[in-house]
Design an enzyme around this catalytic site. Structure first.
Site, PDB file in Angstrom:
ATOM      1  CB  VAL A  25     132.602  19.442  84.499  1.00 22.69           C
ATOM      2  CG1 VAL A  25     132.176  18.130  83.832  1.00 22.69           C
ATOM      3  CG2 VAL A  25     131.387  20.318  84.774  1.00 22.69           C
ATOM      4  N   GLY A 103     130.071  36.817  91.660  1.00 22.21           N
ATOM      5  CA  GLY A 103     130.586  37.916  92.455  1.00 22.21           C
ATOM      6  C   GLY A 103     130.006  37.949  93.861  1.00 22.21           C
ATOM      7  CB  THR A 126     132.999  39.703  89.003  1.00 18.50           C
ATOM      8  OG1 THR A 126     132.731  41.089  88.744  1.00 18.50           O
ATOM      9  CG2 THR A 126     134.028  39.615  90.114  1.00 18.50           C
ATOM     10  CG  ASP A 128     132.617  44.765  88.443  1.00 19.45           C
ATOM     11  OD1 ASP A 128     132.756  45.294  87.327  1.00 19.45           O
ATOM     12  OD2 ASP A 128     131.505  44.514  88.938  1.00 19.45           O
ATOM     13  N   GLY A 171     132.915  48.508  86.830  1.00 19.34           N
ATOM     14  CA  GLY A 171     133.670  48.321  88.064  1.00 19.34           C
ATOM     15  C   GLY A 171     132.866  48.578  89.319  1.00 19.34           C
ATOM     16  N   GLY A 186     147.282  54.638  78.331  1.00 14.65           N
ATOM     17  CA  GLY A 186     147.914  55.942  78.246  1.00 14.65           C
ATOM     18  C   GLY A 186     146.949  57.097  78.404  1.00 14.65           C
ATOM     19  CB  CYS A 187     143.719  57.445  80.189  1.00 10.01           C
ATOM     20  SG  CYS A 187     142.786  56.159  79.331  1.00 10.01           S
ATOM     21  CD  GLU A 188     145.927  61.848  77.228  1.00  9.16           C
ATOM     22  OE1 GLU A 188     146.882  61.570  76.487  1.00  9.16           O
ATOM     23  OE2 GLU A 188     144.801  61.302  77.126  1.00  9.16           O
ATOM     24  CE  LYS A 214     147.369  64.796  75.309  1.00 11.16           C
ATOM     25  NZ  LYS A 214     148.387  63.745  75.126  1.00 11.16           N
TER      26      LYS A 214
END
Length: 320
Positions: A25, A103, A126, A128, A171, A186-188, A214
């Protein structure tokens, strides 16, 4: 010569869409054009919900999530007679060209309109990050921050209860958001369309982690791959460790856009208008190595699957 342009947002909303509208705009007005906003995407275009916008229309929106123009999914736009009605509404307002923010489905509509004589520019909006021809889509990095915040909170409670947590992340067919969230959070373990799932190997790895002391684990899972709750039940049955699934859902789309997304959206909105002024139509904008680029919108649609980030998957493999 273009004198009037329209702008609409379509499909799933993403943080930064308002900044993109503002960029369109303000740039158009600075170039002496008239600007019209189409409410609720292609549905609003079909129903004729089109209003003229001025500078004040986009005041105080750059920091807001969602899209003040509204958005809607409207599969009926694939029908020729529906598009003809939309074009009739464009002609009523004297609109010469359109900027479409969204998208892959939004791009398809823009392509069809261009083929029917209305030049359109697609702007990737988007979370994703699944649009070809751009390193980042508007909203992706804002959503990434939202996911990371959720993972951090889940890690706190998972650690307290010695629990395994599965986090389902948006996603669709693209694992970018899951991949980056898994590394930053830090995911396993990570499960995306690109990695697939070897359930026996996953359970074996979790059991090895438990044997080594763990206390908890976070598994990042891309939506639509499988039932997260069913996977949680299978893991709990095999390991004896309490396992819960958390589906983040539409919370990932909301919230204020990051500074990066605000700047990216503003730049892309500005660029889209200048492409129209240069006579381009049926193009989509992107950013590659920090440089704004444009491509044939057909290429973006036909090559919707982005290249797999093998470099980052290698990093993830060595860190997990």
């Amino acid at each position: 010569m273009i004198k009037k342009i329209g702008v609409l947002t379509s499909g799933g909303d993403a943080p930064g869409m308002n900044a993109a509208i503002r960029g369109v705009v303000r740039t158009a007005l600075s170039e002496g054009l008239e600007v019209f906003g189409v409410y609720d995407g292609y549905l609003g275009l079909y129903e004729g919900r089109i209003e003229k916008l001025d500078r004040s229309s986009v005041s105080d929106v750059i920091n807001k999530g969602g899209t003040f123009l509204g958005s809607a999914r409207f599969p009926e736009f694939k029908q020729v007679e529906v598009r003809e009605k939309a074009i009739e509404n464009l002609k009523k307002h004297g609109i010469d060209a359109l900027v479409v923010i969204g998208g892959d489905g939004s791009y398809m509509g823009a392509k069809k309109l261009t083929e029917m004589g209305y030049p359109c520019i697609g702007l990737p909006g988007t979370i994703d990050n699944d649009i070809a021809g751009t390193d980042y889509t508007v909203g992706y990095l804002s959503a990434l921050n939202t996911v990371i915040d959720a993972i951090d909170r889940l890690r706190d409670t998972s650690s307290s209860h010695q629990r395994i947590s599965i986090v389902e992340i948006m996603g669709r067919h693209c694992g970018d958001l899951t991949l980056m969230s898994a590394i930053a959070g830090g995911c396993e373990y990570i499960i995306t369309p690109e990695t697939g799932l070897d359930k026996d190997k996953l359970i074996s790895n979790i059991q090895d982690g438990i044997a080594k002391g763990k206390k908890h684990a976070i598994i990042a899972l891309t939506e639509l791959m499988m039932d997260a709750n069913e996977l949680a039940r299978d893991i709990e049955a095999a390991t004896g460790r309490e396992t819960r699934a958390t589906v983040l859902g539409h919370i990932q789309r909301g919230g204020r856009p990051t500074a990066f997304d605000r700047v990216l959206a503003s730049r892309m909105g500005n660029y889209a208008v200048h492409l129209l002024l240069e006579g381009h139509g049926g193009r989509c904008v992107g950013i590659v190595k920090e440089q704004l680029v444009h491509h044939d919108i057909i290429d973006a649609i036909e090559n919707m699957k982005r290249p797999v980030r093998n470099d980052l998957y290698k990093v993830a493999e060595e860190l997990f």
